[in-house]
Design an enzyme around this catalytic site. Structure first.
Site, PDB file in Angstrom:
ATOM      1  N   GLN A 279     -28.683  -0.583  70.936  1.00  0.00           N
ATOM      2  CA  GLN A 279     -29.122   0.804  70.520  1.00  0.00           C
ATOM      3  C   GLN A 279     -29.761   1.095  72.303  1.00  0.00           C
ATOM      4  O   GLN A 279     -30.057   1.919  73.181  1.00  0.00           O
ATOM      5  CB  GLN A 279     -30.163   0.823  69.546  1.00  0.00           C
ATOM      6  CG  GLN A 279     -30.688   2.590  69.065  1.00  0.00           C
ATOM      7  CD  GLN A 279     -31.797   2.280  68.063  1.00  0.00           C
ATOM      8  OE1 GLN A 279     -32.300   1.615  67.855  1.00  0.00           O
ATOM      9  NE2 GLN A 279     -31.458   3.243  67.303  1.00  0.00           N
TER      10      GLN A 279
ATOM     11  N   ASP B 124     -28.421   8.179  60.602  1.00  0.00           N
ATOM     12  CA  ASP B 124     -29.839   8.109  59.989  1.00  0.00           C
ATOM     13  C   ASP B 124     -30.227   6.261  59.809  1.00  0.00           C
ATOM     14  O   ASP B 124     -31.902   6.537  59.892  1.00  0.00           O
ATOM     15  CB  ASP B 124     -28.679   7.993  58.571  1.00  0.00           C
ATOM     16  CG  ASP B 124     -28.399   9.105  57.522  1.00  0.00           C
ATOM     17  OD1 ASP B 124     -28.456   9.854  58.146  1.00  0.00           O
ATOM     18  OD2 ASP B 124     -27.175   8.999  57.429  1.00  0.00           O
TER      19      ASP B 124
ATOM     20  N   TYR C 213     -18.479  14.639  67.677  1.00  0.00           N
ATOM     21  CA  TYR C 213     -17.859  14.423  66.825  1.00  0.00           C
ATOM     22  C   TYR C 213     -15.598  14.943  67.000  1.00  0.00           C
ATOM     23  O   TYR C 213     -15.908  15.324  67.894  1.00  0.00           O
ATOM     24  CB  TYR C 213     -18.336  15.758  65.893  1.00  0.00           C
ATOM     25  CG  TYR C 213     -19.484  14.815  65.273  1.00  0.00           C
ATOM     26  CD1 TYR C 213     -20.086  13.618  64.734  1.00  0.00           C
ATOM     27  CD2 TYR C 213     -20.971  16.263  65.461  1.00  0.00           C
ATOM     28  CE1 TYR C 213     -21.340  13.504  64.124  1.00  0.00           C
ATOM     29  CE2 TYR C 213     -22.367  15.504  64.991  1.00  0.00           C
ATOM     30  CZ  TYR C 213     -22.301  13.936  64.476  1.00  0.00           C
ATOM     31  OH  TYR C 213     -23.494  14.057  64.082  1.00  0.00           O
TER      32      TYR C 213
ATOM     33  N   TYR D 269     -24.638   6.971  61.931  1.00  0.00           N
ATOM     34  CA  TYR D 269     -25.278   5.411  62.704  1.00  0.00           C
ATOM     35  C   TYR D 269     -26.623   6.524  62.690  1.00  0.00           C
ATOM     36  O   TYR D 269     -27.423   5.702  63.174  1.00  0.00           O
ATOM     37  CB  TYR D 269     -24.969   5.101  63.928  1.00  0.00           C
ATOM     38  CG  TYR D 269     -23.337   5.138  64.511  1.00  0.00           C
ATOM     39  CD1 TYR D 269     -23.524   3.409  62.989  1.00  0.00           C
ATOM     40  CD2 TYR D 269     -22.759   5.807  64.369  1.00  0.00           C
ATOM     41  CE1 TYR D 269     -21.799   3.367  63.601  1.00  0.00           C
ATOM     42  CE2 TYR D 269     -21.257   5.041  64.463  1.00  0.00           C
ATOM     43  CZ  TYR D 269     -21.134   4.103  64.035  1.00  0.00           C
ATOM     44  OH  TYR D 269     -19.547   3.237  63.982  1.00  0.00           O
TER      45      TYR D 269
ATOM     46  N   ARG E  20     -25.035  13.820  70.115  1.00  0.00           N
ATOM     47  CA  ARG E  20     -24.302  14.277  68.886  1.00  0.00           C
ATOM     48  C   ARG E  20     -25.551  14.243  67.719  1.00  0.00           C
ATOM     49  O   ARG E  20     -26.696  12.995  68.678  1.00  0.00           O
ATOM     50  CB  ARG E  20     -23.324  13.643  68.484  1.00  0.00           C
ATOM     51  CG  ARG E  20     -23.583  12.614  67.453  1.00  0.00           C
ATOM     52  CD  ARG E  20     -21.998  12.484  67.449  1.00  0.00           C
ATOM     53  NE  ARG E  20     -22.351  11.019  66.862  1.00  0.00           N
ATOM     54  CZ  ARG E  20     -20.466  10.372  66.401  1.00  0.00           C
ATOM     55  NH1 ARG E  20     -19.690  10.889  67.041  1.00  0.00           N
ATOM     56  NH2 ARG E  20     -21.043   9.430  65.211  1.00  0.00           N
ATOM     57  N   GLY E  21     -25.389  15.217  66.485  1.00  0.00           N
ATOM     58  CA  GLY E  21     -26.593  14.363  66.108  1.00  0.00           C
ATOM     59  C   GLY E  21     -28.410  14.587  65.999  1.00  0.00           C
ATOM     60  O   GLY E  21     -28.597  15.547  67.026  1.00  0.00           O
ATOM     61  N   GLU E  22     -29.014  13.969  65.900  1.00  0.00           N
ATOM     62  CA  GLU E  22     -30.415  13.787  65.902  1.00  0.00           C
ATOM     63  C   GLU E  22     -30.545  12.435  66.998  1.00  0.00           C
ATOM     64  O   GLU E  22     -31.460  13.358  67.946  1.00  0.00           O
ATOM     65  CB  GLU E  22     -30.840  13.722  64.464  1.00  0.00           C
ATOM     66  CG  GLU E  22     -32.338  13.853  64.593  1.00  0.00           C
ATOM     67  CD  GLU E  22     -33.733  13.840  63.729  1.00  0.00           C
ATOM     68  OE1 GLU E  22     -32.969  14.828  62.808  1.00  0.00           O
ATOM     69  OE2 GLU E  22     -34.335  13.625  63.682  1.00  0.00           O
ATOM     70  N   ASP E  23     -30.375  11.527  66.128  1.00  0.00           N
ATOM     71  CA  ASP E  23     -30.881  10.240  67.261  1.00  0.00           C
ATOM     72  C   ASP E  23     -30.506  10.790  69.296  1.00  0.00           C
ATOM     73  O   ASP E  23     -31.615  10.486  69.698  1.00  0.00           O
ATOM     74  CB  ASP E  23     -30.919   9.266  67.270  1.00  0.00           C
ATOM     75  CG  ASP E  23     -31.776   7.794  67.495  1.00  0.00           C
ATOM     76  OD1 ASP E  23     -32.770   8.003  67.714  1.00  0.00           O
ATOM     77  OD2 ASP E  23     -31.844   7.032  67.849  1.00  0.00           O
TER      78      ASP E  23
HETATM   79  O1  TRH Z   1     -23.692   9.085  64.527  1.00  0.00           O
HETATM   80  P1  TRH Z   1     -24.861   9.897  64.044  1.00  0.00           P
HETATM   81  O2  TRH Z   1     -23.991  11.728  64.242  1.00  0.00           O
HETATM   82  O3  TRH Z   1     -25.634  10.219  63.043  1.00  0.00           O
HETATM   83  C1  TRH Z   1     -25.927  11.145  62.219  1.00  0.00           C
HETATM   84  C2  TRH Z   1     -25.403  11.375  61.137  1.00  0.00           C
HETATM   85  O4  TRH Z   1     -24.093  11.824  60.829  1.00  0.00           O
HETATM   86  C3  TRH Z   1     -26.554  11.715  60.151  1.00  0.00           C
HETATM   87  O5  TRH Z   1     -26.030  11.921  58.724  1.00  0.00           O
HETATM   88  C4  TRH Z   1     -27.278  12.985  60.335  1.00  0.00           C
HETATM   89  O6  TRH Z   1     -28.264  12.969  59.342  1.00  0.00           O
HETATM   90  C5  TRH Z   1     -27.177  12.599  61.363  1.00  0.00           C
HETATM   91  O7  TRH Z   1     -26.331  11.995  62.090  1.00  0.00           O
HETATM   92  C6  TRH Z   1     -28.014  14.303  62.154  1.00  0.00           C
HETATM   93  O8  TRH Z   1     -25.426  10.862  65.154  1.00  0.00           O
HETATM   94  P2  TRH Z   1     -26.678  10.469  66.217  1.00  0.00           P
HETATM   95  O9  TRH Z   1     -27.907  10.931  65.173  1.00  0.00           O
HETATM   96  O10 TRH Z   1     -26.756  10.433  67.493  1.00  0.00           O
HETATM   97  O11 TRH Z   1     -26.938   8.347  65.425  1.00  0.00           O
HETATM   98  C7  TRH Z   1     -25.946   7.699  66.294  1.00  0.00           C
HETATM   99  C8  TRH Z   1     -26.489   6.776  66.687  1.00  0.00           C
HETATM  100  O12 TRH Z   1     -25.803   5.683  67.075  1.00  0.00           O
HETATM  101  C9  TRH Z   1     -28.064   6.457  67.498  1.00  0.00           C
HETATM  102  O13 TRH Z   1     -28.705   5.990  67.271  1.00  0.00           O
HETATM  103  C10 TRH Z   1     -27.569   5.864  68.843  1.00  0.00           C
HETATM  104  C11 TRH Z   1     -26.850   4.937  68.302  1.00  0.00           C
HETATM  105  N1  TRH Z   1     -25.217   4.783  69.452  1.00  0.00           N
HETATM  106  C12 TRH Z   1     -25.678   3.018  69.559  1.00  0.00           C
HETATM  107  O14 TRH Z   1     -26.532   2.630  69.507  1.00  0.00           O
HETATM  108  N2  TRH Z   1     -24.743   2.936  70.287  1.00  0.00           N
HETATM  109  C13 TRH Z   1     -23.732   3.078  71.136  1.00  0.00           C
HETATM  110  O15 TRH Z   1     -22.528   3.274  71.304  1.00  0.00           O
HETATM  111  C14 TRH Z   1     -23.352   4.830  70.669  1.00  0.00           C
HETATM  112  C15 TRH Z   1     -22.455   6.566  71.209  1.00  0.00           C
HETATM  113  C16 TRH Z   1     -24.118   5.347  70.056  1.00  0.00           C
END
Ligand code: TRH
Length: 394
Positions: A265, A23, A204, A21, A281-284
Protein backbone atom coordinates in the site's frame (compact mmCIF):
# COMPACT_ATOMS: atom_id res chain seq x y z
CA UNK A 1 -7.54 18.19 17.95
CA UNK A 2 -4.07 16.86 18.39
CA UNK A 3 -3.61 13.30 17.21
CA UNK A 4 -2.15 12.36 20.58
CA UNK A 5 -4.93 13.28 23.00
CA UNK A 6 -6.07 10.82 25.65
CA UNK A 7 -7.21 7.71 23.82
CA UNK A 8 -9.89 5.20 24.51
CA UNK A 9 -8.18 1.99 25.47
CA UNK A 10 -9.55 -0.52 23.01
CA UNK A 11 -11.17 -0.48 19.58
CA UNK A 12 -12.30 -3.31 17.30
CA UNK A 13 -12.88 -3.07 13.56
CA UNK A 14 -14.90 -5.76 11.79
CA UNK A 15 -14.14 -6.06 8.08
CA UNK A 16 -15.60 -8.43 5.50
CA UNK A 17 -13.90 -8.40 2.14
CA UNK A 18 -16.70 -8.26 -0.41
CA UNK A 19 -14.28 -8.23 -3.31
CA UNK A 20 -11.00 -6.72 -4.42
CA UNK A 21 -8.86 -4.70 -2.04
CA UNK A 22 -10.81 -1.63 -0.98
CA UNK A 23 -12.54 -3.10 2.06
CA UNK A 24 -9.37 -4.30 3.69
CA UNK A 25 -7.41 -1.38 2.23
CA UNK A 26 -9.56 1.15 4.06
CA UNK A 27 -9.87 -0.84 7.31
CA UNK A 28 -6.14 -1.45 7.45
CA UNK A 29 -5.32 2.19 6.86
CA UNK A 30 -7.75 3.25 9.58
CA UNK A 31 -6.49 0.58 12.01
CA UNK A 32 -2.86 1.59 11.46
CA UNK A 33 -3.56 5.25 11.96
CA UNK A 34 -5.58 4.72 15.14
CA UNK A 35 -2.80 2.58 16.55
CA UNK A 36 0.23 4.54 15.46
CA UNK A 37 -1.02 8.11 15.60
CA UNK A 38 -3.48 7.90 18.48
CA UNK A 39 -2.14 5.08 20.64
CA UNK A 40 -5.40 3.12 20.51
CA UNK A 41 -5.20 -0.64 21.09
CA UNK A 42 -6.78 -1.84 17.86
CA UNK A 43 -8.02 -5.30 16.96
CA UNK A 44 -8.83 -5.78 13.29
CA UNK A 45 -11.14 -8.70 12.53
CA UNK A 46 -10.93 -9.61 8.85
CA UNK A 47 -12.27 -12.62 6.97
CA UNK A 48 -9.79 -12.67 4.07
CA UNK A 49 -6.11 -12.66 4.90
CA UNK A 50 -5.06 -13.46 1.34
CA UNK A 51 -6.39 -10.16 -0.01
CA UNK A 52 -4.86 -8.44 3.00
CA UNK A 53 -1.45 -9.94 2.22
CA UNK A 54 -1.60 -8.57 -1.35
CA UNK A 55 -1.59 -5.00 -0.04
CA UNK A 56 0.60 -5.69 3.02
CA UNK A 57 3.06 -8.55 2.43
CA UNK A 58 4.02 -8.86 6.14
CA UNK A 59 0.60 -10.38 6.82
CA UNK A 60 0.56 -14.17 7.28
CA UNK A 61 -2.29 -15.93 5.51
CA UNK A 62 -2.69 -18.77 7.99
CA UNK A 63 -2.53 -17.07 11.38
CA UNK A 64 -5.59 -16.85 13.60
CA UNK A 65 -3.96 -13.96 15.44
CA UNK A 66 -0.93 -11.87 14.56
CA UNK A 67 0.35 -8.43 15.40
CA UNK A 68 1.13 -6.26 12.40
CA UNK A 69 2.38 -2.69 12.83
CA UNK A 70 1.12 -2.81 16.41
CA UNK A 71 -2.41 -3.84 15.34
CA UNK A 72 -3.78 -7.18 16.55
CA UNK A 73 -5.10 -8.86 13.39
CA UNK A 74 -7.63 -11.65 13.97
CA UNK A 75 -8.87 -13.99 11.29
CA UNK A 76 -12.66 -13.68 11.33
CA UNK A 77 -13.98 -17.05 10.21
CA UNK A 78 -16.73 -19.19 11.55
CA UNK A 79 -16.60 -17.73 15.03
CA UNK A 80 -19.97 -16.03 14.58
CA UNK A 81 -21.97 -18.89 16.13
CA UNK A 82 -19.67 -19.62 19.04
CA UNK A 83 -18.05 -16.29 19.60
CA UNK A 84 -17.39 -16.20 23.32
CA UNK A 85 -15.32 -15.43 25.15
CA UNK A 86 -14.03 -12.23 23.58
CA UNK A 87 -13.59 -9.02 25.41
CA UNK A 88 -15.75 -6.29 23.95
CA UNK A 89 -13.82 -3.17 22.95
CA UNK A 90 -14.58 0.40 24.08
CA UNK A 91 -15.31 1.34 20.48
CA UNK A 92 -16.65 -1.12 17.92
CA UNK A 93 -16.58 -0.28 14.23
CA UNK A 94 -18.53 -2.27 11.68
CA UNK A 95 -17.28 -1.56 8.21
CA UNK A 96 -19.86 -0.88 5.48
CA UNK A 97 -22.72 -2.20 7.62
CA UNK A 98 -21.29 -5.70 8.01
CA UNK A 99 -23.29 -7.90 10.42
CA UNK A 100 -21.40 -8.30 13.67
CA UNK A 101 -21.38 -11.76 15.29
CA UNK A 102 -24.67 -11.97 17.26
CA UNK A 103 -22.92 -13.17 20.40
CA UNK A 104 -20.57 -10.20 20.24
CA UNK A 105 -23.54 -7.83 19.94
CA UNK A 106 -25.18 -9.52 22.90
CA UNK A 107 -21.97 -9.06 24.89
CA UNK A 108 -21.89 -5.40 23.86
CA UNK A 109 -25.36 -4.95 25.39
CA UNK A 110 -24.16 -6.57 28.63
CA UNK A 111 -21.04 -4.49 28.94
CA UNK A 112 -20.80 -1.62 31.41
CA UNK A 113 -20.22 0.95 30.23
CA UNK A 114 -21.66 0.06 26.84
CA UNK A 115 -19.27 0.41 23.94
CA UNK A 116 -19.56 3.08 21.30
CA UNK A 117 -20.84 1.36 18.14
CA UNK A 118 -20.09 2.93 14.79
CA UNK A 119 -21.08 1.93 11.30
CA UNK A 120 -18.36 3.25 8.99
CA UNK A 121 -20.02 4.01 5.66
CA UNK A 122 -18.83 4.42 2.08
CA UNK A 123 -17.50 7.64 0.62
CA UNK A 124 -19.80 9.70 -1.56
CA UNK A 125 -20.00 13.35 -2.56
CA UNK A 126 -23.81 13.32 -2.61
CA UNK A 127 -25.62 16.01 -0.64
CA UNK A 128 -27.58 13.63 1.61
CA UNK A 129 -24.41 12.42 3.27
CA UNK A 130 -24.16 15.49 5.51
CA UNK A 131 -27.69 14.83 6.81
CA UNK A 132 -26.95 11.21 7.68
CA UNK A 133 -23.47 11.62 9.11
CA UNK A 134 -23.46 10.77 12.87
CA UNK A 135 -27.16 9.80 12.91
CA UNK A 136 -28.11 7.26 15.61
CA UNK A 137 -29.92 4.01 15.01
CA UNK A 138 -31.43 2.12 17.95
CA UNK A 139 -31.11 -1.63 18.14
CA UNK A 140 -34.59 -3.16 17.77
CA UNK A 141 -34.26 -5.34 20.88
CA UNK A 142 -31.14 -4.54 22.86
CA UNK A 143 -30.17 -1.41 24.72
CA UNK A 144 -27.65 -0.40 22.11
CA UNK A 145 -27.38 2.51 19.72
CA UNK A 146 -25.27 2.46 16.61
CA UNK A 147 -24.11 5.69 14.93
CA UNK A 148 -23.42 6.20 11.26
CA UNK A 149 -20.11 7.72 10.35
CA UNK A 150 -19.57 8.92 6.79
CA UNK A 151 -16.31 9.91 5.19
CA UNK A 152 -16.79 12.91 2.98
CA UNK A 153 -15.66 16.07 1.30
CA UNK A 154 -17.09 18.75 3.59
CA UNK A 155 -16.67 19.91 7.18
CA UNK A 156 -20.04 18.35 8.02
CA UNK A 157 -18.80 14.84 7.22
CA UNK A 158 -16.03 12.68 8.64
CA UNK A 159 -13.47 13.92 6.11
CA UNK A 160 -10.93 11.66 4.42
CA UNK A 161 -8.35 9.20 5.72
CA UNK A 162 -4.96 10.89 5.70
CA UNK A 163 -1.87 9.84 7.63
CA UNK A 164 0.03 12.36 9.72
CA UNK A 165 2.92 13.69 7.67
CA UNK A 166 1.55 12.28 4.40
CA UNK A 167 1.52 15.56 2.53
CA UNK A 168 5.03 16.54 3.67
CA UNK A 169 6.33 13.11 2.65
CA UNK A 170 4.68 13.37 -0.72
CA UNK A 171 6.06 16.87 -1.30
CA UNK A 172 9.58 15.73 -0.43
CA UNK A 173 9.31 12.81 -2.86
CA UNK A 174 7.94 14.94 -5.67
CA UNK A 175 10.69 17.52 -5.15
CA UNK A 176 13.34 14.80 -5.46
CA UNK A 177 13.77 13.56 -9.05
CA UNK A 178 16.46 11.07 -7.98
CA UNK A 179 14.12 9.43 -5.46
CA UNK A 180 11.40 9.17 -8.09
CA UNK A 181 13.80 7.72 -10.64
CA UNK A 182 15.09 5.18 -8.12
CA UNK A 183 11.57 4.16 -7.19
CA UNK A 184 10.51 3.69 -10.80
CA UNK A 185 13.74 1.91 -11.61
CA UNK A 186 12.94 -0.49 -8.76
CA UNK A 187 9.67 -1.30 -10.52
CA UNK A 188 11.61 -2.06 -13.69
CA UNK A 189 10.81 1.19 -15.53
CA UNK A 190 13.63 2.10 -17.94
CA UNK A 191 15.13 5.59 -18.04
CA UNK A 192 13.69 6.37 -21.51
CA UNK A 193 10.24 5.27 -20.32
CA UNK A 194 10.55 7.67 -17.40
CA UNK A 195 11.10 10.57 -19.81
CA UNK A 196 7.64 10.07 -21.31
CA UNK A 197 4.31 11.18 -19.88
CA UNK A 198 3.81 8.70 -17.03
CA UNK A 199 0.36 7.29 -16.35
CA UNK A 200 -0.57 4.72 -13.71
CA UNK A 201 -3.52 2.48 -14.44
CA UNK A 202 -5.84 0.92 -11.87
CA UNK A 203 -9.36 0.29 -13.15
CA UNK A 204 -12.05 -2.38 -13.37
CA UNK A 205 -11.91 -4.84 -16.28
CA UNK A 206 -14.93 -3.32 -18.04
CA UNK A 207 -13.10 -0.03 -18.72
CA UNK A 208 -12.79 0.83 -22.43
CA UNK A 209 -9.10 0.08 -22.39
CA UNK A 210 -8.54 -1.21 -25.90
CA UNK A 211 -9.86 2.07 -27.32
CA UNK A 212 -7.78 4.15 -24.94
CA UNK A 213 -4.63 2.15 -25.68
CA UNK A 214 -5.26 2.75 -29.38
CA UNK A 215 -5.66 6.49 -28.80
CA UNK A 216 -2.45 6.62 -26.77
CA UNK A 217 -0.57 4.61 -29.38
CA UNK A 218 -1.73 7.01 -32.10
CA UNK A 219 -1.01 10.13 -30.01
CA UNK A 220 1.91 12.41 -30.79
CA UNK A 221 3.54 12.27 -27.38
CA UNK A 222 5.42 9.32 -25.86
CA UNK A 223 3.44 7.85 -23.01
CA UNK A 224 4.41 5.20 -20.47
CA UNK A 225 1.51 3.40 -18.88
CA UNK A 226 2.32 1.46 -15.70
CA UNK A 227 -0.20 -1.17 -14.76
CA UNK A 228 0.10 -3.26 -11.60
CA UNK A 229 -0.09 -7.01 -12.13
CA UNK A 230 -3.63 -8.38 -12.22
CA UNK A 231 -5.35 -5.13 -13.21
CA UNK A 232 -7.57 -5.64 -16.29
CA UNK A 233 -5.28 -8.52 -17.15
CA UNK A 234 -7.17 -9.75 -20.24
CA UNK A 235 -7.05 -6.39 -21.97
CA UNK A 236 -3.47 -5.83 -20.91
CA UNK A 237 -2.55 -9.31 -22.23
CA UNK A 238 -4.23 -8.45 -25.53
CA UNK A 239 -2.09 -5.38 -25.94
CA UNK A 240 1.08 -7.16 -24.86
CA UNK A 241 0.40 -10.26 -26.92
CA UNK A 242 1.54 -12.31 -23.94
CA UNK A 243 1.16 -12.94 -20.23
CA UNK A 244 0.73 -9.75 -18.19
CA UNK A 245 3.36 -10.59 -15.59
CA UNK A 246 5.63 -8.03 -13.91
CA UNK A 247 8.32 -6.96 -16.35
CA UNK A 248 6.16 -7.62 -19.42
CA UNK A 249 6.32 -4.60 -21.71
CA UNK A 250 5.30 -3.68 -25.24
CA UNK A 251 5.51 -0.54 -27.32
CA UNK A 252 3.10 0.37 -30.06
CA UNK A 253 3.32 3.81 -31.61
CA UNK A 254 3.64 6.35 -28.82
CA UNK A 255 2.48 3.99 -26.09
CA UNK A 256 4.70 1.80 -23.93
CA UNK A 257 2.65 -0.40 -21.65
CA UNK A 258 4.52 -1.98 -18.77
CA UNK A 259 3.29 -4.38 -16.12
CA UNK A 260 4.72 -3.58 -12.69
CA UNK A 261 4.37 -5.70 -9.54
CA UNK A 262 1.24 -5.27 -7.46
CA UNK A 263 2.85 -3.37 -4.62
CA UNK A 264 2.40 -2.79 -0.90
CA UNK A 265 0.00 0.00 0.00
CA UNK A 266 2.71 2.55 0.89
CA UNK A 267 4.54 1.91 -2.39
CA UNK A 268 1.35 2.36 -4.34
CA UNK A 269 1.27 5.92 -2.98
CA UNK A 270 4.71 6.48 -4.46
CA UNK A 271 3.55 5.23 -7.81
CA UNK A 272 0.75 7.82 -7.74
CA UNK A 273 3.18 10.55 -6.67
CA UNK A 274 5.65 9.65 -9.44
CA UNK A 275 3.13 9.72 -12.29
CA UNK A 276 1.75 12.69 -14.21
CA UNK A 277 -1.74 11.25 -14.37
CA UNK A 278 -3.37 8.44 -12.39
CA UNK A 279 -6.27 6.20 -13.20
CA UNK A 280 -7.77 4.99 -9.92
CA UNK A 281 -10.90 3.12 -8.88
CA UNK A 282 -13.18 2.15 -5.99
CA UNK A 283 -12.65 4.18 -2.86
CA UNK A 284 -9.22 3.98 -1.28
CA UNK A 285 -7.07 4.52 -4.39
CA UNK A 286 -9.47 7.32 -5.34
CA UNK A 287 -8.69 9.09 -2.06
CA UNK A 288 -4.98 8.44 -2.40
CA UNK A 289 -5.06 10.06 -5.84
CA UNK A 290 -6.55 13.16 -4.25
CA UNK A 291 -3.63 13.34 -1.80
CA UNK A 292 -1.13 12.73 -4.62
CA UNK A 293 -1.65 16.24 -5.96
CA UNK A 294 -1.79 15.02 -9.55
CA UNK A 295 -4.69 14.84 -11.99
CA UNK A 296 -6.65 11.60 -11.87
CA UNK A 297 -9.46 9.76 -13.60
CA UNK A 298 -11.78 7.80 -11.34
CA UNK A 299 -13.33 4.47 -12.31
CA UNK A 300 -16.21 4.15 -9.89
CA UNK A 301 -17.34 0.79 -8.49
CA UNK A 302 -20.38 -0.19 -10.60
CA UNK A 303 -23.79 -0.41 -8.95
CA UNK A 304 -27.21 -1.61 -10.07
CA UNK A 305 -29.36 0.76 -12.12
CA UNK A 306 -26.34 2.96 -12.79
CA UNK A 307 -26.53 4.43 -9.29
CA UNK A 308 -22.80 4.94 -9.52
CA UNK A 309 -23.31 7.50 -12.28
CA UNK A 310 -25.21 9.67 -9.79
CA UNK A 311 -22.27 9.41 -7.41
CA UNK A 312 -19.79 10.13 -10.13
CA UNK A 313 -21.66 13.26 -11.19
CA UNK A 314 -21.95 14.43 -7.57
CA UNK A 315 -18.19 14.21 -7.23
CA UNK A 316 -17.49 15.93 -10.52
CA UNK A 317 -19.81 18.76 -9.52
CA UNK A 318 -18.18 19.10 -6.12
CA UNK A 319 -14.73 19.43 -7.61
CA UNK A 320 -15.78 22.37 -9.73
CA UNK A 321 -13.20 25.06 -9.19
CA UNK A 322 -13.77 28.80 -9.19
CA UNK A 323 -12.67 28.70 -12.80
CA UNK A 324 -15.52 26.35 -13.70
CA UNK A 325 -15.20 22.61 -13.90
CA UNK A 326 -12.31 21.29 -15.94
CA UNK A 327 -14.56 20.24 -18.78
CA UNK A 328 -12.18 17.86 -20.49
CA UNK A 329 -11.71 15.80 -17.35
CA UNK A 330 -15.43 15.69 -16.63
CA UNK A 331 -16.21 14.56 -20.14
CA UNK A 332 -13.45 11.99 -20.12
CA UNK A 333 -14.51 10.67 -16.68
CA UNK A 334 -18.16 10.32 -17.66
CA UNK A 335 -17.24 8.42 -20.81
CA UNK A 336 -14.66 6.29 -19.00
CA UNK A 337 -17.48 5.18 -16.71
CA UNK A 338 -19.97 4.51 -19.49
CA UNK A 339 -21.93 7.64 -18.64
CA UNK A 340 -22.57 10.74 -20.65
CA UNK A 341 -25.62 12.49 -22.01
CA UNK A 342 -26.97 9.26 -23.43
CA UNK A 343 -25.52 6.99 -20.71
CA UNK A 344 -23.89 5.17 -23.58
CA UNK A 345 -20.24 5.88 -22.99
CA UNK A 346 -18.04 6.53 -25.97
CA UNK A 347 -17.28 4.54 -29.09
CA UNK A 348 -13.68 3.75 -30.09
CA UNK A 349 -13.66 6.68 -32.49
CA UNK A 350 -14.27 9.16 -29.67
CA UNK A 351 -11.21 8.34 -27.59
CA UNK A 352 -8.51 10.15 -29.59
CA UNK A 353 -10.40 13.45 -29.18
CA UNK A 354 -11.24 12.79 -25.53
CA UNK A 355 -7.60 12.05 -24.81
CA UNK A 356 -6.27 15.02 -26.78
CA UNK A 357 -8.47 17.39 -24.78
CA UNK A 358 -7.56 15.82 -21.46
CA UNK A 359 -3.87 15.87 -22.24
CA UNK A 360 -4.01 19.53 -23.21
CA UNK A 361 -5.66 20.29 -19.88
CA UNK A 362 -3.15 18.45 -17.68
CA UNK A 363 -1.18 21.54 -16.55
CA UNK A 364 -4.37 23.29 -15.49
CA UNK A 365 -5.62 20.12 -13.80
CA UNK A 366 -2.43 19.84 -11.79
CA UNK A 367 -3.11 23.30 -10.35
CA UNK A 368 -6.68 22.28 -9.75
CA UNK A 369 -5.54 19.17 -7.84
CA UNK A 370 -3.55 21.35 -5.44
CA UNK A 371 -6.51 23.66 -4.81
CA UNK A 372 -8.83 20.71 -4.20
CA UNK A 373 -6.35 19.20 -1.78
CA UNK A 374 -6.15 22.43 0.20
CA UNK A 375 -9.94 22.35 0.58
CA UNK A 376 -9.87 18.75 1.76
CA UNK A 377 -7.11 19.43 4.28
CA UNK A 378 -9.38 21.97 5.97
CA UNK A 379 -11.75 19.13 6.96
CA UNK A 380 -9.17 17.47 9.20
CA UNK A 381 -8.42 13.78 8.95
CA UNK A 382 -10.96 11.03 9.33
CA UNK A 383 -9.27 9.04 12.10
CA UNK A 384 -9.05 12.10 14.36
CA UNK A 385 -12.60 13.13 13.49
CA UNK A 386 -13.87 9.64 14.23
CA UNK A 387 -12.15 9.44 17.61
CA UNK A 388 -13.41 12.86 18.60
CA UNK A 389 -16.94 11.81 17.73
CA UNK A 390 -16.62 8.46 19.54
CA UNK A 391 -15.35 10.20 22.68
CA UNK A 392 -18.25 12.62 22.58
CA UNK A 393 -20.60 9.63 22.91
CA UNK A 394 -18.94 8.10 25.96
O1 TRH B 1 -9.81 -2.79 -5.09
P1 TRH B 1 -10.95 -1.86 -5.17
O2 TRH B 1 -11.78 -1.96 -6.38
O3 TRH B 1 -11.82 -2.08 -3.91
C1 TRH B 1 -13.12 -1.82 -3.58
C2 TRH B 1 -13.90 -3.06 -3.43
O4 TRH B 1 -14.36 -3.49 -4.68
C3 TRH B 1 -15.00 -2.86 -2.45
O5 TRH B 1 -15.89 -3.93 -2.39
C4 TRH B 1 -15.71 -1.58 -2.67
O6 TRH B 1 -16.45 -1.38 -1.50
C5 TRH B 1 -14.76 -0.44 -2.81
O7 TRH B 1 -13.78 -0.71 -3.81
C6 TRH B 1 -15.46 0.84 -3.14
O8 TRH B 1 -10.44 -0.32 -5.09
P2 TRH B 1 -9.85 0.58 -3.92
O9 TRH B 1 -10.94 1.00 -2.99
O10 TRH B 1 -9.10 1.63 -4.56
O11 TRH B 1 -8.85 -0.34 -3.11
C7 TRH B 1 -7.62 -0.75 -3.63
C8 TRH B 1 -6.60 -0.91 -2.51
O12 TRH B 1 -5.48 -1.62 -3.00
C9 TRH B 1 -6.10 0.40 -1.99
O13 TRH B 1 -5.91 0.34 -0.58
C10 TRH B 1 -4.75 0.56 -2.66
C11 TRH B 1 -4.30 -0.86 -2.73
N1 TRH B 1 -3.30 -1.16 -3.76
C12 TRH B 1 -2.06 -1.62 -3.35
O14 TRH B 1 -1.81 -1.72 -2.13
N2 TRH B 1 -1.14 -1.93 -4.30
C13 TRH B 1 -1.38 -1.81 -5.63
O15 TRH B 1 -0.49 -2.12 -6.44
C14 TRH B 1 -2.65 -1.32 -6.04
C15 TRH B 1 -2.94 -1.16 -7.50
C16 TRH B 1 -3.60 -1.01 -5.08
Amino acid sequence: MSRHDDSPTTLAIFCKVVDNYGDIGICWRLARMLRQEHGVAVTLWVDDLRSFRRIWPAVMEDADAQTVEGVLVRHWRGQDGAWMPEEVADIVIEFFGVDLPPAYVAAMAERAPRPVWINYEGLSAEEWVEGCHTLPSMHPRLKLTKHFFFPGFTARTGGLLREEGLIAERERFQADPAAQAAFLHGLGVRADEQEALKVSLFCYPHAPLAALFAAWAAGGRPLTCLVPEGVAHLQVADFLGGAPVPGAVATRGSLTLRVVPFMAQHDYDRLLWACDLNFVRGEDSWVRAQWAGRPFVWHIYPQDENLHHVKLRAFLEKTTGDDGHPAALAEFSLRWNGAGDDEAGAGPADWPALWTSLQADLPRLTGHAAAWQARMLANGDLASNLLRFARSLR
